[in-house]
Motif scaffolding. Structure first.
Motif, PDB file in Angstrom:
ATOM      1  N   ILE A   1       0.807  -1.222   0.000  1.00 43.17           N
ATOM      2  CA  ILE A   1       0.000   0.000   0.000  1.00 43.17           C
ATOM      3  C   ILE A   1       0.841   1.274   0.000  1.00 43.17           C
ATOM      4  CG2 ILE A   1      -2.038  -1.089   1.029  1.00 43.17           C
ATOM      5  CD1 ILE A   1      -1.254   0.214   3.703  1.00 43.17           C
TER       6      ILE A   1
ATOM      7  N   MET B   1     -10.781  -2.120  13.377  1.00 42.05           N
ATOM      8  CA  MET B   1     -10.028  -2.086  12.127  1.00 42.05           C
ATOM      9  C   MET B   1     -10.112  -0.721  11.462  1.00 42.05           C
ATOM     10  SD  MET B   1      -8.027  -4.025  10.478  1.00 42.05           S
ATOM     11  CE  MET B   1      -7.033  -3.154   9.283  1.00 42.05           C
TER      12      MET B   1
ATOM     13  N   ILE C   1      -4.494   3.542   9.744  1.00 40.38           N
ATOM     14  CA  ILE C   1      -4.040   4.741   9.027  1.00 40.38           C
ATOM     15  C   ILE C   1      -3.190   4.376   7.809  1.00 40.38           C
ATOM     16  CG2 ILE C   1      -4.241   6.304  11.011  1.00 40.38           C
ATOM     17  CD1 ILE C   1      -1.183   6.010  11.386  1.00 40.38           C
ATOM     18  N   ARG C   2      -3.262   3.112   7.401  1.00 42.73           N
ATOM     19  CA  ARG C   2      -2.637   2.672   6.146  1.00 42.73           C
ATOM     20  C   ARG C   2      -1.132   2.944   6.087  1.00 42.73           C
ATOM     21  NH1 ARG C   2      -7.299   1.136   6.193  1.00 42.73           N
ATOM     22  NH2 ARG C   2      -8.791   1.209   4.472  1.00 42.73           N
TER      23      ARG C   2
ATOM     24  N   GLY D   1       1.164   0.468   6.545  1.00 42.52           N
ATOM     25  CA  GLY D   1       1.832  -0.690   5.942  1.00 42.52           C
ATOM     26  C   GLY D   1       2.804  -1.399   6.869  1.00 42.52           C
ATOM     27  N   ALA D   2       2.945  -0.933   8.106  1.00 41.12           N
ATOM     28  CA  ALA D   2       3.913  -1.574   9.018  1.00 41.12           C
ATOM     29  C   ALA D   2       3.561  -3.037   9.250  1.00 41.12           C
ATOM     30  CB  ALA D   2       3.964  -0.829  10.350  1.00 41.12           C
ATOM     31  N   CYS D   3       2.261  -3.329   9.311  1.00 37.96           N
ATOM     32  CA  CYS D   3       1.866  -4.712   9.607  1.00 37.96           C
ATOM     33  C   CYS D   3       2.347  -5.654   8.505  1.00 37.96           C
ATOM     34  CB  CYS D   3       0.356  -4.826   9.814  1.00 37.96           C
ATOM     35  SG  CYS D   3      -0.648  -4.156   8.492  1.00 37.96           S
TER      36      CYS D   3
ATOM     37  N   MET E   1      -3.406  -6.479   7.542  1.00 39.18           N
ATOM     38  CA  MET E   1      -4.562  -5.571   7.455  1.00 39.18           C
ATOM     39  C   MET E   1      -5.449  -5.973   6.279  1.00 39.18           C
ATOM     40  SD  MET E   1      -3.976  -3.356   4.708  1.00 39.18           S
ATOM     41  CE  MET E   1      -4.286  -1.614   4.907  1.00 39.18           C
TER      42      MET E   1
ATOM     43  N   CYS F   1       1.656  -2.021  14.972  1.00 36.22           N
ATOM     44  CA  CYS F   1       0.585  -1.154  14.477  1.00 36.22           C
ATOM     45  C   CYS F   1       0.537   0.145  15.284  1.00 36.22           C
ATOM     46  CB  CYS F   1      -0.767  -1.867  14.553  1.00 36.22           C
ATOM     47  SG  CYS F   1      -2.122  -0.781  14.080  1.00 36.22           S
TER      48      CYS F   1
ATOM     49  N   VAL G   1      -1.649   2.326  15.627  1.00 34.80           N
ATOM     50  CA  VAL G   1      -2.918   2.634  16.295  1.00 34.80           C
ATOM     51  C   VAL G   1      -3.459   1.413  17.041  1.00 34.80           C
ATOM     52  CG1 VAL G   1      -3.632   4.614  14.915  1.00 34.80           C
ATOM     53  CG2 VAL G   1      -4.057   2.321  14.049  1.00 34.80           C
TER      54      VAL G   1
ATOM     55  N   LEU H   1      -4.654  -7.013  15.361  1.00 37.55           N
ATOM     56  CA  LEU H   1      -4.893  -7.751  14.108  1.00 37.55           C
ATOM     57  C   LEU H   1      -5.066  -9.252  14.306  1.00 37.55           C
ATOM     58  CD1 LEU H   1      -2.476  -5.494  12.170  1.00 37.55           C
ATOM     59  CD2 LEU H   1      -4.813  -5.894  11.395  1.00 37.55           C
TER      60      LEU H   1
HETATM   61  S1  SF4 Z   1       0.036  -1.379  10.946  1.00 34.56           S
HETATM   62 FE1  SF4 Z   1      -2.000  -0.801  11.667  1.00 34.56          FE
HETATM   63  S2  SF4 Z   1      -2.339   1.250  10.851  1.00 34.56           S
HETATM   64 FE2  SF4 Z   1      -0.609   0.399   9.725  1.00 34.56          FE
HETATM   65  S3  SF4 Z   1      -1.556  -0.525   7.896  1.00 34.56           S
HETATM   66 FE3  SF4 Z   1      -1.395  -2.151   9.398  1.00 34.56          FE
HETATM   67  S4  SF4 Z   1      -3.365  -2.112  10.475  1.00 34.56           S
HETATM   68 FE4  SF4 Z   1      -3.195  -0.176   9.350  1.00 34.56          FE
END
Ligand code: SF4
Lengths: 474, 241
Positions: free
Chosen positions: A152, A308, A312-313, A315-317, A340, A371, A373, A377
């Motif tokens: 993403i 969910m 905030i998109r 991409g760390a996950c 995610m 994550c 926030v 997950l």
């Molecule tokens: S780490 Fe958390 S905030 Fe970032 S993309 Fe994944 S679910 Fe979303």
């Protein structure tokens, strides 16, 4: 975008067998992870900031309608128009209508995952409007036969420098080069003309600020600025969950977003765009539209998967996910990969269309701990598995097997007997070696590894014998 | 101090000696250890596979069997975590069970955590000699905070040298039923882990969860490595049982 998540397992096998992809994954693995680890060190209270960020996102999603109305009111005050789209088809219809209304034949785009969800490029082309991706990664994918993104934040992360060198040589008809600045310059030269000639710019939005009616954009290439300021019309397409209350909240979230995403303390470009061009201003769009998209989000509000919506998109996950690291993003089969994506795809594209995804995780919780926030997950993946079982979507053999096992595990004597037989059976399979090459009961295990032989008797048998011996000797 | 030993279904089936090593460690530290005969499985496979009713039934059974002890100790961060972290949340509709689950959760420990945090042992009976590298299993590490405890205990063994591998905190790819649902992906993740183990040059890889250890051993052998020992931390700490 067409959903191919039903073929996750076959896709994953193909990705494992793809030598080029595997080499690219190996060379990119860990880069974002290491950078993030370094970047979060400059926050004195990273955990506290995560809590604060989660609280901001909760505040909004717990009263989403209210915050959306506030945002809308403010945005209207700034001269923007706010449109609501129920689903991807409506996004396409609205954007095509806007383009037609302003007589636009070419649209420059900065990155928007919602445009991927909606399959917007396809719809624009069908309407005779040319979409031009200007994010370098997205541009690479667009000229490579509209390949879908695999990440993403870094949509073309699955490609190597050599892949891009070959591609540019082919599509631009220029001499092949492997120097990154030279390749970037080449893309820039192509894009420059588009930036200047497009009638409409289209962007996503990282956050919508309710207090000011603004959209905040986090980018690294500057293309976002070109797209949102040069054309007369700017359209922001974003999910309804992206709203946040204040600029103060934005600053809190911005402490985490670039650090979690790319390991930068701040992205190269960060724009807060508010309203249409005022008479005294030199640039900016004369028309600003917000297309706020539901596409399944409203149904998630208040339910089991509510948390969910905090996403905030960043991409760390996915960057930290052992499964993603091994197979890349395409195997997931839709817009959002990694943990995610394995939650969002079933929620937005239908639980029955992504049966494998919630199971395609080891539940190692590496995603949960990174994550920004604090979205749990693994818990959400597990809950999706429960929903599948409740709805009878798992294979019958699996359901019966699990039920039977759980029942036997409640009958201690029967269970003990089963375990003794099992231990002996496995021992027998191993023969006089210390391993089983092919496990008949679980052939998948044996695809890439042996199964160590058991000792042969169960603990409970040996323990009972030991207790008897102790009693006898006393 | 009366301890209920939760053996775990995998140790029962595959590696009884880990159970005996655990017994030895606890007994040599002066604990009275009881092994409830009727114990089976904590229910995690059902819970993680989406069979909530099956998992809840097994949780109730386990709670009833173990709530009479001062502490519950298990040679597994994963099963310990199931009792400690997951059980209390399983009974939203049954407050009485929720209270019992919460009470049990607060007294449930993974073995090395128990030895270090509660018993504060000064020495351990093991006599292993060699270089070891430690694999941090996911649930133990990320949910129960097991990181320093096994290392502190290994440091008490004179003959043991700890050599950390790269990515010791990365998942080995086991993931319970994941390993048999997505065998190829699981084995590919295991391969990365094994590459790191081999690169560390240690004689043995040591860990606290048998599931991961079976996965790692199976992959090492398939990769052609016949020499690296794969040991549960209890075996190393307890020595001969
Ligand atoms: S780490 Fe958390 S905030 Fe970032 S993309 Fe994944 S679910 Fe979303």
């Amino acid at each position: 975008m067409e959903i191919k998540s039903m073929h996750f397992k076959a896709n994953a096998s193909a990705k494992l067998a793809d030598v080029v992809l595997q080499r690219n994954l190996k060379s990119s693995k860990g880069k974002f992870v290491a950078k993030r680890a370094e970047a979060i060190k400059d926050l004195d209270d990273f955990e506290g900031t995560r809590d604060a960020a989660a609280a901001i996102r909760n505040k909004v999603i717990d009263n989403l309608d209210l915050w959306l109305e506030r945002f809308e009111r403010k945005a209207l005050d700034t001269g923007a128009k706010v449109l609501w789209a129920k689903d991807g088809a409506e996004v396409c219809r609205l954007v095509v209508e806007i383009a037609r209304k302003h007589g636009v034949t070419k649209v420059t785009k900065s990155k928007s995952m919602l445009s991927e969800e909606a399959g917007l490029n396809h719809a624009l082309e069908a309407a005779g409007i040319q979409p031009v991706e200007t994010d370098l990664g997205e541009y690479i994918l667009q000229v490579d036969n509209n390949e879908p993104p695999s990440h993403i934040i870094a949509p073309a992360v699955h490609k190597s420098l050599d892949d891009v060198a070959d591609l540019f040589h082919k599509v631009h008809g220029t001499p092949r080069k492997t120097d990154i600045p030279a390749l970037t310059r080449e893309a820039r030269e192509v894009l420059r003309g588009h930036f200047l000639s497009a009638g409409m710019g289209l962007s996503g939005g990282n956050f919508l600020v309710a207090e000011t009616g603004s959209v905040a954009l986090v980018t690294n290439e500057g293309n976002g600025r070109m797209v949102t300021t040069i054309p007369k019309v700017h359209v922001v397409i974003t999910g309804i969950e992206k709203v946040i209350p204040t600029l103060e909240d934005l600053s809190t979230l911005m402490r985490l977003l670039p650090r979690s995403a790319t390991g930068q303390s701040i992205s190269n470009y960060f724009s807060i765009l508010t309203g249409v061009k005022k008479p005294e201003e030199h640039d900016g769009p004369e028309h600003l539209y917000f297309v706020l998209v539901d596409s399944g989000r409203a149904d998630v509000v208040g339910g089991d998967f509510h948390e969910m919506l905090r996403c905030i998109r960043c991409g760390a996950c996915m960057n930290h996910c052992p499964v993603y690291q091994t197979i890349g993003g395409h195997a997931y089969g839709w817009v959002y990969p990694g943990p995610m994506g394995s939650v969002l795809t079933p929620l937005y594209a239908g639980i029955e269309n992504a049966i494998d995804l919630p199971h395609a995780a080891t539940l190692c919780n590496q995603c949960g701990v990174v994550c920004p926030v604090k979205i749990p997950l693994p818990d959400l993946l597990r809950k999706l598995r429960e929903k599948q079982t409740e709805r009878g979507l798992r294979p019958l053999t699996e359901r019966i097997g699990l039920r039977l096992w759980a029942w036997v595990a409640q009958q201690p004597r029967l269970y003990a007997l089963g375990a003794s037989v099992g231990a002996r059976y496995l021992k027998w399979l191993a023969g006089d070696t210390d391993r089983i090459r092919l496990l008949p009961t679980a052939p998948e295990w044996s695809l890439g590894r042996d199964f160590p032989a058991p000792q042969g008797k169960t603990f409970r048998e040996l323990y009972a014998a030991r207790q008897t011996r102790t009693k006898e000797s006393t | 101090m009366r301890i209920g030993l939760f053996v775990t279904c995998l140790v029962d089936l595959m590696r009884p000696r880990i159970g005996f090593a655990t017994l030895k460690l606890l007994e040599s530290a002066g604990c009275e250890v009881i092994v409830p005969e009727t114990q089976t499985c904590c229910g995690q496979p059902a819970w993680n596979s989406g069979d909530a009713p099956g998992a809840v039934a097994l949780a109730k059974k386990t709670i009833a069997e173990f709530e009479g002890f001062d502490y519950v100790v298990s040679p597994s961060g994963s099963c310990g975590d199931q009792i400690r972290t997951e059980y209390p949340g399983m009974f939203a509709e049954e407050p009485e069970w929720r209270d019992r689950a919460t009470a049990l959760a607060s007294r449930t420990y993974e073995l090395t955590d128990f030895l270090v945090t509660v018993l504060k042992v000064d020495s351990v009976p093991g006599d292993y000699e060699g270089t070891v590298t430690y694999h941090d299993s996911c649930s133990g590490l990320r949910s129960m905070g097991i990181k320093k405890q096994p290392r502190a205990l290994l440091a008490k063994l004179k003959g043991v040298t700890l050599k950390e591998m790269n990515g010791c905190e990365e998942c080995c790819g086991f993931g319970g039923t994941f390993s048999v649902k997505f065998g190829e992906v699981s084995a590919a993740i295991a391969e990365r882990k094994c590459d790191n183990i081999l690169a560390s040059g240690a004689h043995a890889v040591v860990g606290g969860d048998l599931g991961c250890l079976l996965n790692i051993e199976g992959k090492l052998r398939r990769m052609g490595d016949e020499t690296t020992q794969v040991l549960h931390v209890a075996e190393v700490l307890a020595g001969r049982v």
